[in-house]
Write a protein that holds these residues in place. Structure first.
Motif, PDB file in Angstrom:
ATOM      1  N   UNK A   1       0.819  -1.332  -0.079  1.00  0.00           N
ATOM      2  CA  UNK A   1      -0.040  -0.150  -0.006  1.00  0.00           C
ATOM      3  C   UNK A   1       0.850   1.317   0.081  1.00  0.00           C
ATOM      4  N   UNK A   2       2.145   1.281   0.740  1.00  0.00           N
ATOM      5  CA  UNK A   2       2.688   2.294   0.634  1.00  0.00           C
ATOM      6  C   UNK A   2       3.426   2.530  -0.526  1.00  0.00           C
ATOM      7  N   UNK A   3       4.003   1.570  -1.283  1.00  0.00           N
ATOM      8  CA  UNK A   3       4.558   1.845  -2.595  1.00  0.00           C
ATOM      9  C   UNK A   3       3.491   2.265  -3.720  1.00  0.00           C
ATOM     10  N   UNK A   4       2.392   1.643  -3.587  1.00  0.00           N
ATOM     11  CA  UNK A   4       1.497   1.915  -4.515  1.00  0.00           C
ATOM     12  C   UNK A   4       0.950   3.452  -4.434  1.00  0.00           C
ATOM     13  N   UNK A   5       0.895   3.904  -3.214  1.00  0.00           N
ATOM     14  CA  UNK A   5       0.487   5.316  -2.816  1.00  0.00           C
ATOM     15  C   UNK A   5       1.453   6.184  -3.319  1.00  0.00           C
ATOM     16  N   UNK A   6       2.782   5.754  -3.005  1.00  0.00           N
ATOM     17  CA  UNK A   6       3.987   6.749  -3.468  1.00  0.00           C
ATOM     18  C   UNK A   6       3.935   6.573  -5.098  1.00  0.00           C
ATOM     19  N   UNK A   7       3.844   5.701  -5.801  1.00  0.00           N
ATOM     20  CA  UNK A   7       3.635   5.767  -7.221  1.00  0.00           C
ATOM     21  C   UNK A   7       2.587   6.204  -7.969  1.00  0.00           C
ATOM     22  N   UNK A   8       1.630   6.446  -7.014  1.00  0.00           N
ATOM     23  CA  UNK A   8       0.100   6.855  -7.673  1.00  0.00           C
ATOM     24  C   UNK A   8      -0.514   5.955  -8.535  1.00  0.00           C
ATOM     25  N   UNK A   9      -0.585   4.540  -7.964  1.00  0.00           N
ATOM     26  CA  UNK A   9      -1.486   3.578  -8.438  1.00  0.00           C
ATOM     27  C   UNK A   9      -2.132   2.679  -7.207  1.00  0.00           C
ATOM     28  N   UNK A  10      -3.031   2.011  -7.620  1.00  0.00           N
ATOM     29  CA  UNK A  10      -3.810   0.720  -6.680  1.00  0.00           C
ATOM     30  C   UNK A  10      -2.615  -0.423  -6.700  1.00  0.00           C
ATOM     31  N   UNK A  11      -2.970  -0.948  -5.581  1.00  0.00           N
ATOM     32  CA  UNK A  11      -1.795  -2.080  -5.453  1.00  0.00           C
ATOM     33  C   UNK A  11      -2.273  -3.317  -6.557  1.00  0.00           C
ATOM     34  N   UNK A  12      -3.473  -3.271  -7.122  1.00  0.00           N
ATOM     35  CA  UNK A  12      -3.913  -4.296  -8.038  1.00  0.00           C
ATOM     36  C   UNK A  12      -3.586  -3.721  -9.534  1.00  0.00           C
ATOM     37  N   UNK A  13      -3.227  -2.377  -9.803  1.00  0.00           N
ATOM     38  CA  UNK A  13      -3.181  -1.879 -11.304  1.00  0.00           C
ATOM     39  C   UNK A  13      -2.020  -2.564 -11.836  1.00  0.00           C
ATOM     40  N   UNK A  14      -2.423  -2.751 -13.218  1.00  0.00           N
ATOM     41  CA  UNK A  14      -1.318  -3.180 -14.106  1.00  0.00           C
ATOM     42  C   UNK A  14      -0.358  -2.396 -14.562  1.00  0.00           C
TER      43      UNK A  14
END
Length: 144
Positions: free
Chosen positions: A87-100
């Protein structure tokens, strides 16, 4: 009274911001100490390149295309709160954890590198060095 350490985080001290386990990576040695398990690289650039190459392998060889897939392999649940990490990484890069995430690009790999560095170390002291290292992705099919 608790004494706070003034030492930089382990990953920074080891020039290994992703805290990669020692696996005889090019130029790396096993970190010193009684709980040694991580690689120690000669320079921050070498450690960042190892992080870049591992992410590239995950995305090309292993076909991991979501933050969840990458982080669950990077930081297994037996040792980490992998859900919080993803969740931290996804938020930092601006995506959802399950986004391709699509294919690896220098920009994408750089963003993931920066997020992993911050999560693993509580800081990211590398600034533009990450983008510089990420710009040199391995050739497709190259063994890293």
């Amino acid at each position: 009274m608790t004494v706070k350490s003034t030492l930089p985080p382990r990953g920074i001290r080891n020039n290994n911001p992703g805290n990669l386990n020692f696996a005889h990576q090019k130029g790396a040695v096993l970190e010193p100490g009684p709980n040694a398990r991580f690689a120690r690289f000669p320079t921050p650039e070498a450690g960042l390149a190892a992080l870049r190459d591992q992410l590239y392998l995950y995305m090309t060889r292993d076909k991991l295309r979501t933050v969840n897939a990458i982080i669950y392999k990077w930081a297994p649940t037996k040792e980490n709160n992998t859900t919080a990490y993803a969740q931290f990484v996804a938020k930092k890069i601006g995506v959802k954890v399950s986004d391709d995430l699509g294919p690896p690009t220098p920009t994408l790999i750089g963003k993931i590198m920066a997020a992993i560095t911050e999560y693993e170390n509580g800081q990211n002291p590398y600034g533009s060095l990450i983008a510089k290292v990420a710009a040199n992705l391995p050739s497709k099919g190259a063994s890293v």
